[in-house]
Scaffold this motif. Structure first.
Motif, PDB file in Angstrom:
ATOM      1  N   ALA A 158       0.897  -1.198  -0.030  1.00 26.21           N
ATOM      2  CA  ALA A 158       0.015  -0.038   0.032  1.00 26.21           C
ATOM      3  C   ALA A 158       0.706   1.228   0.118  1.00 26.21           C
ATOM      4  CB  ALA A 158      -0.928  -0.033   1.166  1.00 26.21           C
ATOM      5  N   ILE A 159       1.842   1.266   0.828  1.00 31.57           N
ATOM      6  CA  ILE A 159       2.816   2.339   0.822  1.00 31.57           C
ATOM      7  C   ILE A 159       3.490   2.529  -0.650  1.00 31.57           C
ATOM      8  CG2 ILE A 159       5.007   3.274   1.827  1.00 31.57           C
ATOM      9  CD1 ILE A 159       2.543   3.472   3.664  1.00 31.57           C
ATOM     10  N   LEU A 160       3.991   1.422  -1.236  1.00 33.13           N
ATOM     11  CA  LEU A 160       4.538   1.492  -2.492  1.00 33.13           C
ATOM     12  C   LEU A 160       3.619   1.968  -3.702  1.00 33.13           C
ATOM     13  CD1 LEU A 160       6.915   0.917  -4.225  1.00 33.13           C
ATOM     14  CD2 LEU A 160       6.175  -1.605  -4.462  1.00 33.13           C
ATOM     15  N   ALA A 161       2.338   1.409  -3.330  1.00 35.18           N
ATOM     16  CA  ALA A 161       1.308   2.185  -4.650  1.00 35.18           C
ATOM     17  C   ALA A 161       1.029   3.484  -4.192  1.00 35.18           C
ATOM     18  CB  ALA A 161      -0.007   1.457  -4.183  1.00 35.18           C
ATOM     19  N   GLY A 162       1.182   4.161  -3.175  1.00 44.18           N
ATOM     20  CA  GLY A 162       1.124   5.715  -2.838  1.00 44.18           C
ATOM     21  C   GLY A 162       2.280   6.195  -3.376  1.00 44.18           C
ATOM     22  N   ILE A 163       3.256   5.502  -3.086  1.00 42.70           N
ATOM     23  CA  ILE A 163       4.522   6.237  -3.664  1.00 42.70           C
ATOM     24  C   ILE A 163       4.609   6.353  -5.224  1.00 42.70           C
ATOM     25  CG2 ILE A 163       6.983   6.162  -3.952  1.00 42.70           C
ATOM     26  CD1 ILE A 163       7.080   4.972  -1.107  1.00 42.70           C
ATOM     27  N   VAL A 164       4.187   5.220  -5.925  1.00 39.99           N
ATOM     28  CA  VAL A 164       4.034   5.239  -7.210  1.00 39.99           C
ATOM     29  C   VAL A 164       3.234   6.455  -7.996  1.00 39.99           C
ATOM     30  CG1 VAL A 164       3.391   3.886  -9.368  1.00 39.99           C
ATOM     31  CG2 VAL A 164       5.027   2.832  -7.499  1.00 39.99           C
ATOM     32  N   ALA A 165       1.894   6.351  -7.151  1.00 42.58           N
ATOM     33  CA  ALA A 165       1.038   7.205  -7.790  1.00 42.58           C
ATOM     34  C   ALA A 165       1.355   8.741  -7.400  1.00 42.58           C
ATOM     35  CB  ALA A 165      -0.302   6.954  -7.085  1.00 42.58           C
ATOM     36  N   GLY A 166       2.076   8.876  -6.371  1.00 41.49           N
ATOM     37  CA  GLY A 166       2.509  10.333  -5.965  1.00 41.49           C
ATOM     38  C   GLY A 166       3.625  10.831  -6.831  1.00 41.49           C
ATOM     39  N   VAL A 167       4.524   9.855  -7.165  1.00 45.63           N
ATOM     40  CA  VAL A 167       5.603  10.466  -8.027  1.00 45.63           C
ATOM     41  C   VAL A 167       4.872  10.544  -9.593  1.00 45.63           C
ATOM     42  CG1 VAL A 167       7.771   9.498  -9.106  1.00 45.63           C
ATOM     43  CG2 VAL A 167       7.376   8.925  -6.557  1.00 45.63           C
ATOM     44  N   TRP A 168       4.081   9.747  -9.991  1.00 45.61           N
ATOM     45  CA  TRP A 168       3.599   9.919 -11.364  1.00 45.61           C
ATOM     46  C   TRP A 168       2.861  11.309 -11.369  1.00 45.61           C
ATOM     47  CZ3 TRP A 168      -1.552  10.877 -12.701  1.00 45.61           C
ATOM     48  CH2 TRP A 168      -1.849  10.891 -13.935  1.00 45.61           C
ATOM     49  N   LEU A 169       2.195  11.551 -10.196  1.00 39.89           N
ATOM     50  CA  LEU A 169       1.277  12.985 -10.475  1.00 39.89           C
ATOM     51  C   LEU A 169       2.503  14.186 -10.295  1.00 39.89           C
ATOM     52  CD1 LEU A 169      -1.126  14.603 -10.417  1.00 39.89           C
ATOM     53  CD2 LEU A 169      -1.572  14.277  -7.951  1.00 39.89           C
ATOM     54  N   THR A 170       3.421  14.021  -9.313  1.00 39.04           N
ATOM     55  CA  THR A 170       4.468  14.827  -9.115  1.00 39.04           C
ATOM     56  C   THR A 170       5.202  15.293 -10.390  1.00 39.04           C
ATOM     57  OG1 THR A 170       4.694  14.208  -6.792  1.00 39.04           O
ATOM     58  CG2 THR A 170       6.487  15.541  -7.942  1.00 39.04           C
ATOM     59  N   ALA A 171       5.588  14.279 -11.077  1.00 32.17           N
ATOM     60  CA  ALA A 171       6.242  14.410 -12.466  1.00 32.17           C
ATOM     61  C   ALA A 171       5.454  14.989 -13.389  1.00 32.17           C
ATOM     62  CB  ALA A 171       6.639  12.998 -12.830  1.00 32.17           C
ATOM     63  N   ARG A 172       4.064  14.631 -13.665  1.00 33.43           N
ATOM     64  CA  ARG A 172       3.219  15.517 -14.343  1.00 33.43           C
ATOM     65  C   ARG A 172       3.144  16.958 -14.119  1.00 33.43           C
ATOM     66  NH1 ARG A 172      -2.436  16.425 -15.269  1.00 33.43           N
ATOM     67  NH2 ARG A 172      -2.991  16.020 -17.143  1.00 33.43           N
ATOM     68  N   ARG A 173       2.960  17.140 -12.528  1.00 33.47           N
ATOM     69  CA  ARG A 173       2.837  18.641 -12.491  1.00 33.47           C
ATOM     70  C   ARG A 173       4.210  19.519 -12.410  1.00 33.47           C
ATOM     71  NH1 ARG A 173      -0.994  20.609  -9.304  1.00 33.47           N
ATOM     72  NH2 ARG A 173       0.576  21.636  -8.077  1.00 33.47           N
ATOM     73  N   LEU A 174       5.378  18.772 -12.489  1.00 34.21           N
ATOM     74  CA  LEU A 174       6.600  19.577 -12.457  1.00 34.21           C
ATOM     75  C   LEU A 174       6.583  19.615 -14.062  1.00 34.21           C
ATOM     76  CD1 LEU A 174       8.720  20.591 -10.624  1.00 34.21           C
ATOM     77  CD2 LEU A 174      10.227  18.388 -11.303  1.00 34.21           C
ATOM     78  N   ARG A 175       6.256  19.023 -14.762  1.00 33.62           N
ATOM     79  CA  ARG A 175       6.759  19.293 -16.328  1.00 33.62           C
ATOM     80  C   ARG A 175       5.745  20.626 -16.703  1.00 33.62           C
ATOM     81  NH1 ARG A 175       5.723  13.637 -17.019  1.00 33.62           N
ATOM     82  NH2 ARG A 175       3.675  13.858 -17.768  1.00 33.62           N
ATOM     83  N   PHE A 176       4.493  20.830 -16.086  1.00 33.46           N
ATOM     84  CA  PHE A 176       3.699  21.794 -16.194  1.00 33.46           C
ATOM     85  C   PHE A 176       4.359  23.073 -15.843  1.00 33.46           C
ATOM     86  CE2 PHE A 176      -0.644  19.433 -15.613  1.00 33.46           C
ATOM     87  CZ  PHE A 176      -0.458  18.769 -16.984  1.00 33.46           C
ATOM     88  N   ARG A 177       5.421  22.878 -14.760  1.00 31.83           N
ATOM     89  CA  ARG A 177       6.106  24.088 -14.580  1.00 31.83           C
ATOM     90  C   ARG A 177       7.598  24.262 -15.079  1.00 31.83           C
ATOM     91  NH1 ARG A 177       2.504  23.347 -10.211  1.00 31.83           N
ATOM     92  NH2 ARG A 177       2.463  25.209  -8.935  1.00 31.83           N
ATOM     93  N   GLY A 178       7.734  23.338 -16.252  1.00 33.81           N
ATOM     94  CA  GLY A 178       8.707  23.664 -16.887  1.00 33.81           C
ATOM     95  C   GLY A 178      10.034  22.791 -16.566  1.00 33.81           C
ATOM     96  N   GLY A 179       9.782  21.647 -15.685  1.00 34.52           N
ATOM     97  CA  GLY A 179      10.602  20.670 -15.341  1.00 34.52           C
ATOM     98  C   GLY A 179      10.674  19.331 -16.344  1.00 34.52           C
ATOM     99  N   SER A 180      11.032  18.348 -15.917  1.00 28.69           N
ATOM    100  CA  SER A 180      11.211  17.197 -16.480  1.00 28.69           C
ATOM    101  C   SER A 180      10.775  15.722 -15.464  1.00 28.69           C
ATOM    102  CB  SER A 180      12.449  16.785 -17.213  1.00 28.69           C
ATOM    103  OG  SER A 180      13.500  16.540 -16.200  1.00 28.69           O
TER     104      SER A 180
END
Length: 302
Positions: A32-54
């Motif tokens: 469950a912790i791992l699933a949360g980390i994977v989902a959180g990282v995916w969303l973070t990467a998507r949102r950081l791309r919106f801010r000009g990151g990768s």
């Protein structure tokens, strides 16, 4: 005439919290912790791309933040609930058996921020840009991670007769199995408020609200994370008041209740101080109309 059968409504809990995979024991808490980390990282990467990151920058930072966060979460839990591991008849080695449950969110966030700061500096990403991008994903990770407590039959509230009451078994965390009675049936300790479920739903709802507010109002650098603190602690304060599992207290209130209340006030003050700043960004880039918000990012030095 047949007598109708009345079925009692309740929210069931698992009688198994682990399974064997060859020589390994896989804990559902860890999954469950791992699933949360994977989902959180995916969303973070998507949102950081919106801010000009990768995505690569996100992964570089997460590689520092997650280990720091896990260590911090465990340290907070062991310090605030030290009576579980130290003292006459206790097993001090249980303090390192993280797979049996026990992560304090405050320690995880505090030390995770240290790891994120190190990773952000190495990746060339402004710290505020990363934490603002990560805030909703962090809430989702917390919401999914709470289901590990469901598998462990823990983090419940007071006894209740509500239709959604949570059935709690007497679990042997060492074996990952419910203790069975004389007839072979799993022992049921009772029916309680499903506070783990309340917190999970609150986190998922707060993540959605946070993303909406960030998109709608273009919140200033650092204020998205500050609002995360406000939203999460508001719910956590209430859920801590509902919980009935043993915990250390100060002046009659659980330690985490005090921490939630103080951080709620600090989050409001921080949000007020930061909300009028420019939006946090990594750099200038041309927006992709297929994945990006309508407005392009223009600032580069927040």
């Amino acid at each position: 005439m047949n007598t109708p059968v009345v079925t009692e409504l309740f929210f069931p809990s698992p009688t198994v919290s682990a399974f064997a995979l060859g020589p390994l024991t896989i804990r559902f808490y860890a999954l469950a912790i791992l699933a949360g980390i994977v989902a959180g990282v995916w969303l973070t990467a998507r949102r950081l791309r919106f801010r000009g990151g990768s995505t690569a920058q996100t992964l570089d930072i997460v590689a520092w933040a997650v280990p720091f966060g896990i260590v911090g979460g465990r340290l907070y839990h062991v310090i605030t609930d030290n009576q579980l591991y130290f003292g006459p008849g206790k097993d001090p080695w249980g303090a390192v058996r993280i797979w049996e449950g026990g992560l304090g969110i405050w320690g995880a966030v505090a030390l995770g921020l240290v790891g994120a700061w190190i990773g952000a500096r190495r990746a060339g990403v402004p710290f505020t840009a990363f934490v603002d991008a990560a805030a909703p994903g962090l809430l989702i990770a917390q919401g999914l991670g709470r289901w590990g407590n469901w598998f462990n039959n823990e983090l419940y509230g007071a006894p209740t007769d509500l239709p959604w009451k949570l059935q709690i078994h007497n679990m042997n965390q060492a074996t990952g199995q419910a203790v069975t009675g004389p007839g072979g049936a799993p022992e049921v300790l009772g029916y309680f408020q499903p506070t783990f479920l309340y917190e999970s739903l609150w986190c998922l709802g707060a993540a959605s609200l946070l993303m909406f507010l960030d998109r709608r109002y273009k919140l200033g650098a650092g204020s998205v994370f500050a609002l995360y603190v406000v939203l999460y602690t508001a719910g956590r304060f209430v859920f801590e008041l509902m919980r009935s599992d043993p915990a250390n207290t100060i002046l009659g209130l659980r330690v985490n209740t005090w921490v939630s209340g103080l951080l709620f006030l600090a989050g409001i003050a921080l949000f007020q101080a930061l909300r009028s700043r420019s939006r946090s960004e990594v750099g200038t880039r041309s927006p992709d109309p297929r994945t990006d918000p309508a407005e392009p990012i223009q600032r580069t030095n927040t």
